[in-house]
Write a protein that holds these residues in place. Structure first.
Motif, PDB file in Angstrom:
ATOM      1  N   LEU A 154       0.373  -1.262  -0.032  1.00 60.76           N
ATOM      2  CA  LEU A 154      -0.081  -0.110  -0.457  1.00 60.76           C
ATOM      3  C   LEU A 154       0.799   0.967   0.096  1.00 60.76           C
ATOM      4  O   LEU A 154       0.391   1.474  -1.175  1.00 60.76           O
ATOM      5  CB  LEU A 154      -0.941  -0.087   1.359  1.00 60.76           C
ATOM      6  CG  LEU A 154      -2.217   1.395   1.317  1.00 60.76           C
ATOM      7  CD1 LEU A 154      -2.855   1.458   0.055  1.00 60.76           C
ATOM      8  CD2 LEU A 154      -2.601   1.051   2.342  1.00 60.76           C
ATOM      9  N   PRO A 155       1.765   1.461   0.678  1.00 57.30           N
ATOM     10  CA  PRO A 155       2.597   2.921   1.097  1.00 57.30           C
ATOM     11  C   PRO A 155       3.580   3.083  -0.357  1.00 57.30           C
ATOM     12  O   PRO A 155       3.512   4.349  -0.835  1.00 57.30           O
ATOM     13  CB  PRO A 155       3.156   2.410   1.826  1.00 57.30           C
ATOM     14  CG  PRO A 155       3.384   1.083   2.243  1.00 57.30           C
ATOM     15  CD  PRO A 155       1.922   0.398   1.954  1.00 57.30           C
ATOM     16  N   GLU A 156       4.178   2.033  -1.295  1.00 57.87           N
ATOM     17  CA  GLU A 156       3.843   1.992  -2.585  1.00 57.87           C
ATOM     18  C   GLU A 156       3.127   2.520  -3.479  1.00 57.87           C
ATOM     19  O   GLU A 156       3.651   3.594  -4.330  1.00 57.87           O
ATOM     20  CB  GLU A 156       4.839   0.789  -3.106  1.00 57.87           C
ATOM     21  CG  GLU A 156       6.563   0.187  -2.647  1.00 57.87           C
ATOM     22  CD  GLU A 156       5.822  -0.364  -0.971  1.00 57.87           C
ATOM     23  OE1 GLU A 156       7.027  -1.294  -0.778  1.00 57.87           O
ATOM     24  OE2 GLU A 156       5.181  -0.203  -0.899  1.00 57.87           O
ATOM     25  N   LEU A 157       1.920   2.027  -3.563  1.00 54.69           N
ATOM     26  CA  LEU A 157       0.922   2.408  -4.280  1.00 54.69           C
ATOM     27  C   LEU A 157       0.737   3.713  -4.194  1.00 54.69           C
ATOM     28  O   LEU A 157       0.922   4.852  -4.516  1.00 54.69           O
ATOM     29  CB  LEU A 157      -0.108   1.233  -4.018  1.00 54.69           C
ATOM     30  CG  LEU A 157      -1.257   1.598  -4.497  1.00 54.69           C
ATOM     31  CD1 LEU A 157      -1.406   2.322  -6.500  1.00 54.69           C
ATOM     32  CD2 LEU A 157      -2.605   1.057  -4.298  1.00 54.69           C
ATOM     33  N   LEU A 158       1.100   4.351  -3.261  1.00 56.57           N
ATOM     34  CA  LEU A 158       0.419   5.739  -2.157  1.00 56.57           C
ATOM     35  C   LEU A 158       1.425   6.781  -2.292  1.00 56.57           C
ATOM     36  O   LEU A 158       1.288   7.724  -3.200  1.00 56.57           O
ATOM     37  CB  LEU A 158      -0.258   6.015  -1.066  1.00 56.57           C
ATOM     38  CG  LEU A 158      -1.560   5.492  -0.680  1.00 56.57           C
ATOM     39  CD1 LEU A 158      -1.760   4.962   0.816  1.00 56.57           C
ATOM     40  CD2 LEU A 158      -2.371   5.300  -1.222  1.00 56.57           C
ATOM     41  N   VAL A 159       2.796   6.162  -2.761  1.00 55.94           N
ATOM     42  CA  VAL A 159       3.635   6.855  -2.886  1.00 55.94           C
ATOM     43  C   VAL A 159       4.545   7.299  -3.521  1.00 55.94           C
ATOM     44  O   VAL A 159       4.903   8.181  -4.048  1.00 55.94           O
ATOM     45  CB  VAL A 159       5.112   6.931  -0.988  1.00 55.94           C
ATOM     46  CG1 VAL A 159       5.836   8.112  -1.912  1.00 55.94           C
ATOM     47  CG2 VAL A 159       4.464   6.421   0.135  1.00 55.94           C
TER      48      VAL A 159
END
Length: 292
Positions: A154-159
Motif C-alpha cells: 500500500l505505501p508503495e502504491l500511495l507514494v
C-alpha cells in the motif's frame, strides 16, 4: 570526497553498497548511516571535517540511492552485518558506527549483535524496536507512519510518483529548522527512493520492526560503548531517562546519553559541529579505553 561501489558477498541477495568516503584508510574507520527518507548525502557537510582523523564511509543503505540489491529482509541486525562487511572489505578498522533514525537502529544492532567488529556506536534521534519506550511510541498518533509503512504494497502504491511531496511532510516536522533542508537536498532524497526497489527497501525497514523488537527485547550482555543522543528540537522531547532505562533493561552496560543542541532529527545539517563533537568524544573515549 569520492564514491566507492562495494560488492557484498556472503549474503542472500546480490548487493552492492555505495559509500561517500574521505580520509586515509590508515585512520580509524567511521561509518555514517542515514535513516528514512534520506540518503548518504545528508552527511556531506560533516564528511570533510571528520575525514581529518577518520576513514569515513557514509553509506546509502542497501537498496537506497546508488546502492543496489534488496536484502532478504529489513531486519536491522542483517543490515548491520551487510554494512560492516562492506566497510571491512573497503579497509575500515577500529570502526565506530553512527546513525540517526533507522541508521540509529542499525547502529544499535551492530553494537548488540556484532560488537566484536566495532569499537563504539552513536545512536541518534530514534527509538529502538523492543526497547522502552517502544510501545509508547507506537501508540503516539504523531507516529502514524510506522503502521502505514508496515502494510504490504500500500505505501508503495500511495507514494510512487509523489516521493518529494510525501517526504517533505516528514522533513518539515522532524527538523528543528526546515529551511536548512534545502531544495537540492530534498530533491536528492526523493531521487534516492525513486526506483521501485529503493522505495520497497525503505518500507521494508518498517515491516521488519516486529521481528526487530522480538530480537532486541531478549536480554544480552552488551559491552560495546553506546552513546544515545537526541536533538533538543525533536518532537519526542528530551526525556532521555526513559530511553536510558530501556537500554539498560536489555543489557547495555556502557551507556551515556546526551542532547544535541539546536537540532531536530537532521543533526548533520542543522548542527554539524554538535555531531562532529559527539563523534570525536566517543572516539576519544574508546581510544583511551584501548590504551588503558
Amino acid at each position: 570526497m569520492r564514491t566507492l561501489e562495494i560488492p557484498v558477498t556472503g549474503v542472500d541477495a546480490d548487493i552492492t553498497l555505495s559509500a561517500r568516503t574521505a580520509g586515509d584508510k590508515s585512520k580509524p574507520g567511521l561509518i555514517l548511516l542515514h535513516g528514512w527518507p534520506h540518503s548518504s548525502r545528508v552527511y556531506d557537510d560533516v564528511i570533510p571535517d571528520l575525514a581529518e582523523d577518520n576513514f569515513v564511509l557514509a553509506f546509502d543503505l542497501p537498496g537506497i540511492g546508488d546502492s543496489h540489491g534488496v536484502p532478504a529482509s529489513g531486519e536491522k541486525t542483517l543490515l548491520a552485518d551487510i554494512i560492516l562487511t562492506a566497510a571491512e572489505s573497503a579497509g575500515a578498522k577500529d570502526i565506530i558506527m553512527a546513525g540517526f533514525d533507522c541508521g540509529g537502529m542499525i547502529s544499535f544492532s551492530a553494537a548488540r549483535d556484532h560488537g566484536q567488529r566495532i569499537r563504539g556506536a552513536l545512536v541518534m534521534n530514534t527509538v529502538i524496536p523492543g526497547l522502552d519506550p517502544w510501545e509508547k511510541v507506537l501508540a503516539d498518533p504523531r507516529i502514524f507512519h510506522f503502521a502505514l509503512h508496515n502494510v504490504p504494497q500500500l505505501p508503495e502504491l500511495l507514494v510512487t510518483g509523489h516521493e518529494r511531496e510525501y517526504f517533505d511532510f516528514f522533513h518539515n516536522i522532524l527538523s528543528g529548522n526546515p529551511a536548512k533542508i534545502t531544495d537540492g537536498m530534498r530533491d536528492e532524497f526523493a531521487r534516492a527512493y525513486s526506483r521501485p526497489e529503493a522505495l520497497k527497501a525503505g518500507f521494508d525497514w518498517y515491516r521488519a520492526f516486529a521481528a526487530d523488537a522480538k530480537h532486541n527485547a531478549r536480554h544480552k550482555k552488551i559491552t560495546t560503548p553506546i552513546r544515545y543522543m537526541r536533538g533538543d528540537a525533536d518532537i519526542a522531547g528530551n526525556k532521555l531517562e526513559q530511553y536510558e532505562a530501556g537500554f539498560r533493561k536489555v543489557g547495555v552496560e556502557n551507556l551515556k546519553t546526551g542532547i544535541l543542541r539546536n537540532s531536530g532529527e537532521y543533526v548533520s545539517v542543522e548542527a554539524p559541529q554538535e555531531l562532529i563533537k559527539a563523534i570525536r568524544d566517543l572516539r576519544a573515549e574508546v581510544s583511551a579505553k584501548a590504551e588503558a
